[in-house]
Design a protein around this motif. Structure first.
Motif, PDB file in Angstrom:
ATOM      1  N   LEU A  69      52.003 -10.930  40.139  1.00 15.00           N
ATOM      2  CA  LEU A  69      53.313 -10.340  40.382  1.00 15.00           C
ATOM      3  C   LEU A  69      53.979  -9.991  39.224  1.00 15.00           C
ATOM      4  N   ILE A  70      53.933 -10.959  38.044  1.00 13.71           N
ATOM      5  CA  ILE A  70      54.312 -10.599  36.459  1.00 13.71           C
ATOM      6  C   ILE A  70      53.630  -9.254  36.061  1.00 13.71           C
ATOM      7  N   GLU A  71      52.266  -9.310  36.166  1.00 14.13           N
ATOM      8  CA  GLU A  71      51.833  -8.433  35.488  1.00 14.13           C
ATOM      9  C   GLU A  71      51.972  -6.863  36.152  1.00 14.13           C
ATOM     10  N   THR A  94      60.566  -8.653  55.127  1.00 12.90           N
ATOM     11  CA  THR A  94      62.020  -8.432  54.708  1.00 12.90           C
ATOM     12  C   THR A  94      62.680  -7.567  55.817  1.00 12.90           C
ATOM     13  N   LEU A  95      62.064  -6.675  56.086  1.00 12.79           N
ATOM     14  CA  LEU A  95      62.729  -5.667  57.156  1.00 12.79           C
ATOM     15  C   LEU A  95      62.670  -6.428  58.670  1.00 12.79           C
ATOM     16  N   GLY A  96      61.955  -7.266  58.777  1.00  9.03           N
ATOM     17  CA  GLY A  96      62.061  -8.247  60.050  1.00  9.03           C
ATOM     18  C   GLY A  96      62.973  -9.206  59.918  1.00  9.03           C
ATOM     19  N   GLU A  97      63.094  -9.532  58.923  1.00  6.62           N
ATOM     20  CA  GLU A  97      64.322 -10.667  58.737  1.00  6.62           C
ATOM     21  C   GLU A  97      65.626  -9.741  58.827  1.00  6.62           C
ATOM     22  N   GLY A 104      59.689  -2.094  38.898  1.00  7.42           N
ATOM     23  CA  GLY A 104      60.996  -3.158  39.015  1.00  7.42           C
ATOM     24  C   GLY A 104      60.870  -4.189  37.972  1.00  7.42           C
ATOM     25  N   ARG A 105      61.795  -4.478  37.264  1.00 10.55           N
ATOM     26  CA  ARG A 105      61.408  -5.288  36.324  1.00 10.55           C
ATOM     27  C   ARG A 105      62.235  -6.989  36.915  1.00 10.55           C
ATOM     28  N   ASN A 106      62.909  -6.894  37.827  1.00 10.40           N
ATOM     29  CA  ASN A 106      63.277  -8.072  38.815  1.00 10.40           C
ATOM     30  C   ASN A 106      62.273  -8.310  39.592  1.00 10.40           C
ATOM     31  N   ILE A 107      61.484  -9.133  39.286  1.00 12.02           N
ATOM     32  CA  ILE A 107      60.085  -9.402  40.140  1.00 12.02           C
ATOM     33  C   ILE A 107      60.550 -10.434  41.524  1.00 12.02           C
ATOM     34  N   VAL A 108      61.765 -10.860  41.857  1.00 13.59           N
ATOM     35  CA  VAL A 108      61.988 -11.412  42.967  1.00 13.59           C
ATOM     36  C   VAL A 108      62.277 -10.374  43.778  1.00 13.59           C
ATOM     37  N   ASN A 109      63.230  -9.171  43.311  1.00 15.26           N
ATOM     38  CA  ASN A 109      63.483  -8.001  44.154  1.00 15.26           C
ATOM     39  C   ASN A 109      62.361  -7.174  44.377  1.00 15.26           C
ATOM     40  N   ASP A 124      59.070  -4.675  47.843  1.00 15.17           N
ATOM     41  CA  ASP A 124      57.938  -4.019  47.952  1.00 15.17           C
ATOM     42  C   ASP A 124      56.727  -4.984  48.462  1.00 15.17           C
ATOM     43  N   TYR A 125      56.411  -5.924  47.944  1.00 19.52           N
ATOM     44  CA  TYR A 125      55.236  -6.564  48.320  1.00 19.52           C
ATOM     45  C   TYR A 125      55.664  -7.182  49.801  1.00 19.52           C
ATOM     46  N   ARG A 126      56.814  -7.785  50.173  1.00 16.31           N
ATOM     47  CA  ARG A 126      57.103  -8.379  51.637  1.00 16.31           C
ATOM     48  C   ARG A 126      58.135  -7.476  52.184  1.00 16.31           C
TER      49      ARG A 126
END
Length: 763
Positions: A712-714, A738-741, A722-727, A732-734
């Protein structure tokens, strides 16, 4: 090509807008779409006739290597022309047939969606994509059959068709998965090239059974044939489009498409020949014993579908060419007959042939063109239907079981000749009979469709060279190799098929002539239907409802504890069985790296969970659950997940506060279970927890998972920018997670808002 494929679905959403602006005149503009599609597909005839196979590749989800691949050869082109050409006439017919009906636009919407679905079935080169469109045809067919939803008969027929075709669709999905595993691909061109290797695979037999279950249910083969006549509860445009020319032939298309893979395999041949011959015989006999115009035509469709299945099962070049000729001829004359029968019903108010007579004086054009289409049904020259019947009989002669199959073919032909007399001579000739409505010639829009289709049947019979290139190309696709140009003719000299045709005509005429007398003596045979497959379906549905009631009583009785217990026990049994037989259990405890704070947190979790289970103080239970949540937040902190820890703390704080607020509104704790039940639940919980612990330890034993954080960092900036990995993880990855939530939160907000407004309304 992609635009042509998707245009039907786009039109579905545009239909309401056009009706809002143009009223019922919108139907003429909507009919331009299938007309344009027909012209578009017609432009490929020269290339396809020369033996070309055209492929179209469209990227769908490139990162997952998923694409939409389309294939256009003789077989798919023949179906595409039928779907778009007959679709044009049916939509025009609908505008007049349902003139003034409040829901006319809905039927047109459903027809457009069905047209797009059917084009998807015949154009896709990928079996999984084809299955998606296959199921869409079942769904749209359900909407179309149940158009008169206020009538119990329509709802019942629509549900019956849906259950049978979707049930077969589930079997088809399993068969497609097996075929994909056997061939190593779901691409039709790659599967077709591996025919001999696929036939040698150990899973070949179950794969054939599953695929044919889907094809047989869709194409109304015995014993699933009964849903098709019942579907005549739908409006006539639906019967003409779906249940004579297109949808019911989806199963035929699938069998024809897979014929090069299955050619020569004994199981495939025996199943298709047996089921096809039986369907051919049952359909023709049921047709000649019916009195409803549309029902007679529906059963003749069943017989024709059986004929096509039989010819594909025989599988040699002569039989497969005959199948393609028969398919085209049947689509033309059956589409015409259904529209003409619907016109008779529309103008007279009845479909019962016993209440019709002498209509040729008041409906002359309908009489002429319906008679022309009936000649094709009976297989009488000079129409294409005669060539199709001669080709069919010639195909039966090439079978190893020619004696038995010729007997079935002649009996079926006799019944169809009689049916042609029933649907034309009885209503239009003889003494005039008073009908519920005063009959008169239908509007031009209703006469256009069946007049044109019947005329084409005559034109192609007199000049069969017009369709010879298309028949050659479609037969080549089914056979799996180029063949010599097919030569069609009305006259092949005096031969055995001609003799059988003549005998079928003579005995068919005699059957029609004495039909009134004979029908009175075979009334007793109707009681046999109480022991037929349709009665079996009804028993199955009753049993299904009874089983659902029992299951609801035992498992879904409204107690959450019962649901959790069922889930836990099922999981314990399945996981334990799988691990014990496939993998084994590997549990090795290593406390060398355990820190003191980890022991303390674990002790706190065990303590508060135990306290929450045994306390009789509601406030104490809430506090214990809150402590559990905060302990989990500490675990996240110590294992480098501060974002999760913050979320956990916020959620737990909010949950505890909300629970405290509602505590005073809740009743006191009550003992709803005995001590034995509580000890049982405790045992199940301990076993489940132990099993999950062993499962995790077993997984770790085989492979130490790589740290996903490094990936994820790489890649967070390289892939997602995106530089904010959590975002990046959330968006993107989830993304779908996230859309389901978001959907869950939105639904919860809507529910809360509705409850608040409802409460205010009561006050």
């Amino acid at each position: 090509m992609l635009l042509a494929l998707m245009s039907g679905f786009v039109a579905t959403f545009l239909v309401p807008l056009l009706y809002r602006r143009l009223g019922e005149q919108a139907v003429w503009w909507i009919a331009l779409l299938p007309a344009a599609l027909f012209i578009y597909f017609f432009g490929f005839i020269n290339a396809i006739a020369q033996g070309d196979v055209l492929f179209f590749h469209y990227h769908w989800i490139p990162s997952l290597d998923i694409s939409l691949d389309l294939r256009l050869d003789g077989l798919s082109l023949l179906f595409a022309l039928l779907v778009s050409g007959i679709g044009t006439l049916v939509i025009v017919y609908t505008g007049s047939y349902l003139a003034g009906h409040a829901d006319q636009r809905k039927l047109v919407m459903y027809l457009c969606a069905f047209m797009g679905s059917m084009l998807g079935v015949v154009l896709t080169n990928n079996l999984m994509a084809m299955f998606v469109f296959w199921e869409l045809t079942s769904i749209t067919s359900y909407m179309l059959i149940g158009f008169y939803h206020e009538e119990d008969k329509s709802r019942k027929s629509a549900l019956q068709g849906l259950f049978i075709t979707v049930g077969g669709g589930l079997a088809l999905m399993a068969g497609i998965l097996l075929l994909g595993q056997i061939a190593g691909s779901y691409q039709l061109d790659q599967i077709i090239s591996q025919g001999p290797q696929i036939q040698q695979h150990a899973l070949f037999f179950p794969m054939i059974l599953l695929i044919l279950a889907g094809a047989f249910t869709k194409s109304a083969q015995v014993p699933f044939h009964f849903w098709l006549p019942n579907a005549m509860a739908a409006p006539t445009p639906v019967s003409s489009f779906l249940h004579s020319a297109t949808m019911v032939k989806a199963g035929i298309y699938l069998m024809a498409r897979l014929q090069p893979v299955m050619a020569g395999e004994s199981t495939w041949t025996i199943l298709l020949v047996t089921v096809g011959a039986l369907t051919m015989l049952v359909g023709s006999i049921m047709a000649v014993t019916s009195t409803d115009l549309k029902r007679i035509l529906a059963y003749t469709t069943v017989a024709s579908l059986g004929t096509l299945t039989l010819l594909i099962g025989i599988g040699n070049e002569t039989a497969l060419i005959a199948a393609m000729i028969f398919l085209l001829a049947h689509a033309l004359y059956k589409g015409a007959l259904f529209m003409a029968a619907g016109t008779v019903d529309h103008e007279t108010g009845t479909k019962d042939i016993r209440q019709l007579g002498g209509l040729r004086r008041t409906m002359p054009q309908t009489a002429i063109f319906m008679s022309l289409a009936a000649l094709a049904l009976a297989g009488i020259p000079p129409v294409l239907g005669f060539i199709a019947k001669e080709s069919m009989l010639m195909g039966l002669l090439t079978s190893p079981w020619q004696s038995m199959l010729l007997l079935v073919g002649v009996i079926s032909s006799i019944c169809l000749v009689a049916c042609a007399g029933l649907v034309v001579i009885k209503p239009f000739w003889g003494a005039k009979i008073a009908t519920p409505k005063s009959p008169h010639e239908a509007p031009l829009a209703m006469r256009l469709g069946f007049s044109l289709l019947a005329t084409l049947g005559l034109m192609f019979g007199v000049l069969p060279s017009l369709v010879s290139p298309l028949i050659t190309a479609s037969a080549s696709a089914v056979i799996g190799r180029p063949i010599e140009p097919v030569s069609l003719s009305l006259w092949h000299g005096f031969n055995l098929p001609l003799l059988m045709s003549f005998l079928a005509f003579v005995f068919g005429y005699l059957l029609f002539k004495y039909w009134d007398k004979l029908s009175a003596h075979v009334v007793w045979a109707k009681s046999l239907l109480n022991y037929g497959p349709e009665k079996g379906y009804e028993y199955f549905m009753v049993g299904l409802v009874s089983f659902a009631k029992w299951l609801t009583t035992k498992l879904q009785n409204g107690y959450l504890s019962n649901y959790i217990l069922t889930i836990f026990i099922t999981t314990i049994v399945l996981v334990s069985y799988t691990m014990g037989n496939k993998v084994g259990w590997y549990g090795t405890l290593d406390f060398s790296g355990v820190e003191v704070y980890e022991i303390l947190i674990s002790a706190i979790i065990i303590t508060v969970v135990g306290y929450a289970c045994i306390t009789e103080q509601r406030l104490g239970a809430v506090a214990a659950i809150g402590a559990l949540g905060f302990s989990m937040a500490l675990i996240y902190v110590f294992f480098s997940a501060p974002d999760l820890a913050i979320t956990q703390v916020l959620i737990e704080t909010l949950t505890v506060i909300l629970l405290v607020f509602v505590l005073f509104k809740l009743p006191r704790f009550q003992r709803l279970s005995s001590s034995d039940v509580r000890w049982r639940d405790a045992l199940v919980a301990i076993v489940f927890g132990g099993m999950m612990t062993l499962l995790v330890m077993t997984v770790i034993h085989f492979a130490e998972p790589e740290r996903i954080s490094d990936y994820l960092i790489e890649h967070s900036y390289v892939i997602a920018k995106g530089r904010n990995i959590v975002n990046v993880i959330l968006v993107d990855y989830r993304a779908l997670d996230t859309l389901g939530e978001i959907f869950v939160l939105a639904l919860a907000a809507i529910g809360v808002t509705a409850m608040i407004k409802l409460d205010k309304g009561k006050s």
